[in-house]
Design a protein around this motif. Structure first.
Motif, PDB file in Angstrom:
ATOM      1  N   ARG A  71      -6.035   3.993  16.133  1.00  0.00           N
ATOM      2  CA  ARG A  71      -4.683   4.492  16.411  1.00  0.00           C
ATOM      3  C   ARG A  71      -4.484   4.582  17.925  1.00  0.00           C
ATOM      4  NH1 ARG A  71      -3.713   9.917  13.508  1.00  0.00           N
ATOM      5  NH2 ARG A  71      -5.860  10.307  14.185  1.00  0.00           N
ATOM      6  N   ASP A 185       4.203   7.958  18.818  1.00  0.00           N
ATOM      7  CA  ASP A 185       4.166   8.518  17.468  1.00  0.00           C
ATOM      8  C   ASP A 185       3.021   7.873  16.686  1.00  0.00           C
ATOM      9  OD1 ASP A 185       4.551   9.375  14.878  1.00  0.00           O
ATOM     10  OD2 ASP A 185       6.720   9.077  14.893  1.00  0.00           O
ATOM     11  N   SER A 187       2.018   8.420  13.801  1.00  0.00           N
ATOM     12  CA  SER A 187       2.239   8.271  12.362  1.00  0.00           C
ATOM     13  C   SER A 187       2.803   6.899  12.003  1.00  0.00           C
ATOM     14  CB  SER A 187       3.198   9.361  11.859  1.00  0.00           C
ATOM     15  OG  SER A 187       4.524   9.149  12.328  1.00  0.00           O
ATOM     16  N   GLU A 192       4.268   1.133  17.216  1.00  0.00           N
ATOM     17  CA  GLU A 192       4.541   2.454  17.776  1.00  0.00           C
ATOM     18  C   GLU A 192       4.977   2.357  19.236  1.00  0.00           C
ATOM     19  OE1 GLU A 192       0.854   1.371  19.463  1.00  0.00           O
ATOM     20  OE2 GLU A 192       1.440   1.270  17.359  1.00  0.00           O
ATOM     21  N   SER A 237       6.774   0.607   9.025  1.00  0.00           N
ATOM     22  CA  SER A 237       6.971   0.975  10.425  1.00  0.00           C
ATOM     23  C   SER A 237       8.430   0.811  10.833  1.00  0.00           C
ATOM     24  CB  SER A 237       6.073   0.129  11.322  1.00  0.00           C
ATOM     25  OG  SER A 237       4.712   0.352  11.032  1.00  0.00           O
ATOM     26  N   MET A 240      10.496   3.586   9.453  1.00  0.00           N
ATOM     27  CA  MET A 240      10.285   4.838  10.177  1.00  0.00           C
ATOM     28  C   MET A 240      11.023   4.843  11.512  1.00  0.00           C
ATOM     29  SD  MET A 240       6.231   5.487   9.384  1.00  0.00           S
ATOM     30  CE  MET A 240       6.172   7.053  10.278  1.00  0.00           C
TER      31      MET A 240
END
Length: 283
Positions: A71, A185, A187, A192, A237, A240
């Motif tokens: 991540r 972010d 998540s 991202e 993604s 989101m």
């Protein structure tokens, strides 16, 4: 004012050779004071010898503990807590900065105190001819659109509904805005970085630096590349990112941008005056 112009935050994961090339591309930058924060996202700290072997006081090596398990948003956010520069640049460990890139971006932002983000060209390189051709065509298109897009509002609309115009390492952001934006972010499974800079441009505006900024390596396997092959994660993604935009800036604004970008040719749409009101919430 900080004596450091740019803090370059660089997560790395088992790319001992490439990360040294990336670091050297930063250390070669002229006209700016830099620091390089290398965050090794392996439990063993596999890049320590390579990075510390450079023997440059501008380079700081840190083991990211605990490892993020793929991540990069988590690692970048950690790196910012250690940064001291006026501006933040997030360089992937297999890419390299173009000559003069940081000075060009710093100069552009210094000249535009109303802008929070700088974005520039991407020039791909690599051994795989098919990958290189595909990426070269894409980034040439992105550079052309980026240079001709009149303002940040239209850039936001284009990114949402016609395709992103940048990659993570071709952007720079004022450090003072990072906390307000809530950082990257973690998540969001992929893209991202698109989410982060989309929010930054929407909240604080941007300046386009019409010159090469990044040498982007193509055709190399990576965790994010493999995740990107999963259409489910890509769709998740995107949903989101769009959902966050609607929540932060309102469904009315979102639908208006969607209508304009999907019904009008861009050459016509970009001639229309478009202004987006400032919002109190940006994350």
């Amino acid at each position: 004012m900080s004596a450091i112009d740019v803090s370059v935050v660089m997560p790395t994961h088992r790319r001992e050779k490439e990360v040294v090339e990336a670091i050297r591309s930063v250390l070669r930058q002229e006209g700016v004071h830099v620091e390089v924060i290398v965050l090794d996202d392996t439990p063993e700290g596999t890049a320590r010898a390579s990075v510390e072997g450079l023997g440059d006081s501008r380079v700081r090596y840190v083991v990211n503990d605990p490892p993020s398990k793929g991540r990069p948003a988590v690692v970048r956010n950690h790196g910012v807590t250690l940064a001291r520069g006026r501006y933040l640049h997030f360089l992937d460990d297999d890419d390299m900065l173009a000559e003069g890139a940081l000075h060009a971006m710093v100069s552009a932002l210094d000249a535009r105190p109303d802008a929070g983000v700088a974005v520039g060209w991407v020039v791909p390189f690599g051994d795989d001819a098919d990958w290189l051709k595909d990426k070269s065509e894409y980034f040439q298109w992105a550079a052309k659109v980026g240079a001709s897009t009149p303002n940040s509002a239209w850039t936001v609309a284009h990114i949402l509904f016609r395709g992103t115009l940048y990659v993570n390492s071709a952007c720079m952001v004022r450090r003072e805005h990072f906390a307000t934006l809530g950082g990257f972010d973690a998540s969001i499974p992929v893209y991202e970085d698109v989410d982060f800079y989309l929010r930054g441009i929407r909240a604080f505006g941007h300046v386009y630096v019409d010159r090469p900024i990044l040498h982007y390596r193509t055709g190399r396997p990576s965790l994010m590349h493999n995740l990107g092959k999963d259409g489910t994660l890509v769709m998740q993604s995107n949903e989101m990112i769009h959902g966050k935009y609607r929540k932060t800036n309102g469904a009315l604004e979102y639908r208006a941008l969607q209508l304009l970008m999907r019904t009008l040719p861009f050459d016509i749409a970009k001639k229309l005056p478009l202004w987006l009101p400032k919002q109190g919430r940006v994350s």
